[in-house]
Design a protein around this motif. Structure first.
Motif, PDB file in Angstrom:
ATOM      1  N   PHE A 229       0.819  -1.218   0.000  1.00  0.00           N
ATOM      2  CA  PHE A 229       0.000   0.000   0.000  1.00  0.00           C
ATOM      3  C   PHE A 229       0.851   1.265   0.000  1.00  0.00           C
ATOM      4  O   PHE A 229       0.345   2.346  -0.327  1.00  0.00           O
ATOM      5  N   MET A 230       2.122   1.144   0.356  1.00  0.00           N
ATOM      6  CA  MET A 230       3.022   2.283   0.215  1.00  0.00           C
ATOM      7  C   MET A 230       3.162   2.688  -1.244  1.00  0.00           C
ATOM      8  O   MET A 230       3.446   3.845  -1.563  1.00  0.00           O
ATOM      9  N   GLU A 231       2.975   1.730  -2.162  1.00  0.00           N
ATOM     10  CA  GLU A 231       3.052   2.026  -3.594  1.00  0.00           C
ATOM     11  C   GLU A 231       1.773   2.683  -4.108  1.00  0.00           C
ATOM     12  O   GLU A 231       1.756   3.263  -5.182  1.00  0.00           O
ATOM     13  N   VAL A 232       0.708   2.554  -3.321  1.00  0.00           N
ATOM     14  CA  VAL A 232      -0.594   3.079  -3.746  1.00  0.00           C
ATOM     15  C   VAL A 232      -0.861   4.443  -3.131  1.00  0.00           C
ATOM     16  O   VAL A 232      -1.346   5.365  -3.798  1.00  0.00           O
ATOM     17  N   ALA A 233      -0.571   4.590  -1.848  1.00  0.00           N
ATOM     18  CA  ALA A 233      -0.847   5.842  -1.141  1.00  0.00           C
ATOM     19  C   ALA A 233       0.398   6.276  -0.386  1.00  0.00           C
ATOM     20  O   ALA A 233       0.794   5.612   0.572  1.00  0.00           O
ATOM     21  N   GLN A 234       1.005   7.347  -0.818  1.00  0.00           N
ATOM     22  CA  GLN A 234       2.181   7.868  -0.143  1.00  0.00           C
ATOM     23  C   GLN A 234       1.750   8.654   1.101  1.00  0.00           C
ATOM     24  O   GLN A 234       0.954   9.591   0.995  1.00  0.00           O
ATOM     25  N   PRO A 235       2.257   8.295   2.274  1.00  0.00           N
ATOM     26  CA  PRO A 235       1.818   8.977   3.501  1.00  0.00           C
ATOM     27  C   PRO A 235       2.377  10.397   3.587  1.00  0.00           C
ATOM     28  O   PRO A 235       3.493  10.673   3.162  1.00  0.00           O
ATOM     29  N   LYS A 236       1.578  11.295   4.141  1.00  0.00           N
ATOM     30  CA  LYS A 236       2.018  12.666   4.381  1.00  0.00           C
ATOM     31  C   LYS A 236       2.829  12.712   5.677  1.00  0.00           C
ATOM     32  O   LYS A 236       2.830  11.765   6.452  1.00  0.00           O
ATOM     33  N   TRP A 237       3.471  13.840   5.924  1.00  0.00           N
ATOM     34  CA  TRP A 237       4.370  13.923   7.076  1.00  0.00           C
ATOM     35  C   TRP A 237       3.630  13.721   8.390  1.00  0.00           C
ATOM     36  O   TRP A 237       4.135  13.078   9.311  1.00  0.00           O
ATOM     37  N   TYR A 238       2.405  14.268   8.500  1.00  0.00           N
ATOM     38  CA  TYR A 238       1.670  14.121   9.757  1.00  0.00           C
ATOM     39  C   TYR A 238       1.146  12.698   9.934  1.00  0.00           C
ATOM     40  O   TYR A 238       0.952  12.245  11.073  1.00  0.00           O
TER      41      TYR A 238
END
Length: 354
Positions: A229-238
């Motif tokens: 899922f890291m390839e699908v949705a890149q997490p924001k800093w918060y």
């Protein structure tokens, strides 16, 4: 000649021989140390120098390690490897027997291999190997539910339900980010449980019945969900900051809960996996409605679950949901074993249950 004179004579002879063998450099240093010992009137100095000489002689005779070689010697050693590589001794690829050839050995002489897939193409993942991949059983019953009956079950059930409310409030309908956050939590229990069972096995000098490996496999499987899922949705800093905070709290809380009551800990994970099944079902509904784009599946997911080359995000969510259903069953089973007064090692672990 007294004992002290004999020691001095032996040390002097060793110094002369060592000086001849090493070109005089180290021998000169040793002679200076020995002279200092003689001048001070000490008797122990020659003995210490003799030990030092023997150590230096051992270090300078025979094969030298890479760390003690000069730059010129290191280059000569590397040049000697080149003909072997050219003749096929150190190159990658497949040999005549169909096995992988060894790559260049490292400084520590640990051989590495160039892994290839069944079709002959190079395997590009280091986090998992081809023999660790599998086809998920998507026919598993997704509606199974353990009805809480005891006080421990009810505490576990409502603990999980209470965690769902802030998750819904924070992520709302962003199921890609929700799945990513869920997997950072879901990968913790298997690691904690496996670690505690490992330590217990060491303390009691007993086998685990395969449960250590089963729980660690669960943790690794959940981590692979996260990598996907890291390839699908890149997490924001918060969101990354939230992961750090949640993981720190959840790890310690689950560790304490498992130490106090393994039956509670496994039951809670069983209910957590039931919530995961619900979340991924909602994810699939949003994909079917078109609210979330059904993008091509990440390459890591295609290789890990042996999906077809044209697989999509929907296919990935389906196999991940099936994994969560299997984890649900394993943890509810583990809790049931404890409820019946048995140890996990008394029941063979469901290794490879996907």
């Amino acid at each position: 000649m007294g004992r002290g004179g004999a020691r001095m004579a032996v040390a002097a002879l060793a110094l002369r021989n060592f000086s001849s063998a090493t070109g005089g450099g180290a021998g000169a240093v040793a002679r200076q140390a020995a002279s200092a010992g003689i001048a001070s009137g000490g008797v122990q100095a020659p003995i210490a120098v003799g030990v030092w000489v023997r150590g230096m002689a051992t270090a300078t005779s025979g094969d030298r390690t890479f760390a003690t070689m000069t730059l010129a010697e290191q280059e000569q050693r590397e040049e000697k490897k080149q003909p072997q590589m050219a003749s096929g001794g150190g190159g990658g690829g497949m040999n005549g027997d169909g096995n992988e050839d060894k790559e260049i050995v490292s400084y520590w002489d640990i051989p590495t291999r160039r892994i290839r897939k069944e079709d002959g193409t190079e395997w590009k993942w280091n986090s998992f190997m081809p023999w660790e991949t599998y086809k998920a059983d998507t026919s598993i019953d997704l509606k199974k539910h353990h009805k809480p009956s005891t006080m421990i079950d009810k505490i576990a059930y409502w603990t999980v339900k209470s965690l769902r409310w802030p998750t819904d409030l924070f992520f709302q309908r962003r199921y890609g980010c929700r799945a990513m956050m869920l997997e950072t939590v879901a990968a913790v229990p298997g690691m904690v449980g496996g670690m505690l069972l490992h330590c217990k096995s060491l303390r009691r000098f007993e086998h685990s019945g395969g449960w250590i490996r089963t729980l660690l496999e669960e943790a690794e499987n959940e981590r692979m969900h996260l990598m996907t899922f890291m390839e699908v949705a890149q997490p924001k800093w918060y969101e990354r900051a939230l992961v750090i905070a949640v993981q720190g709290v959840f790890f310690n809380a689950y560790f304490l809960g498992y130490v106090i009551s393994p039956k509670f800990a496994h039951r809670m994970v069983g209910y957590l996996e039931e919530e995961a099944i619900h979340s991924y079902t909602e994810f699939l509904k949003e994909l079917d409605k078109g609210n979330i784009e059904n993008v091509p599946a990440p390459a890591i997911a295609i290789d890990y679950w042996r999906l077809p080359a044209d697989a999509t995000l929907k296919d990935v969510v389906e196999v991940v949901r099936a994994d969560e259903a299997h984890h649900r069953d394993v943890n509810h089973l583990a809790s049931d074993i404890h409820y019946q007064g048995h140890e996990l090692r008394d029941t063979p672990a469901p290794l490879g249950y996907h």
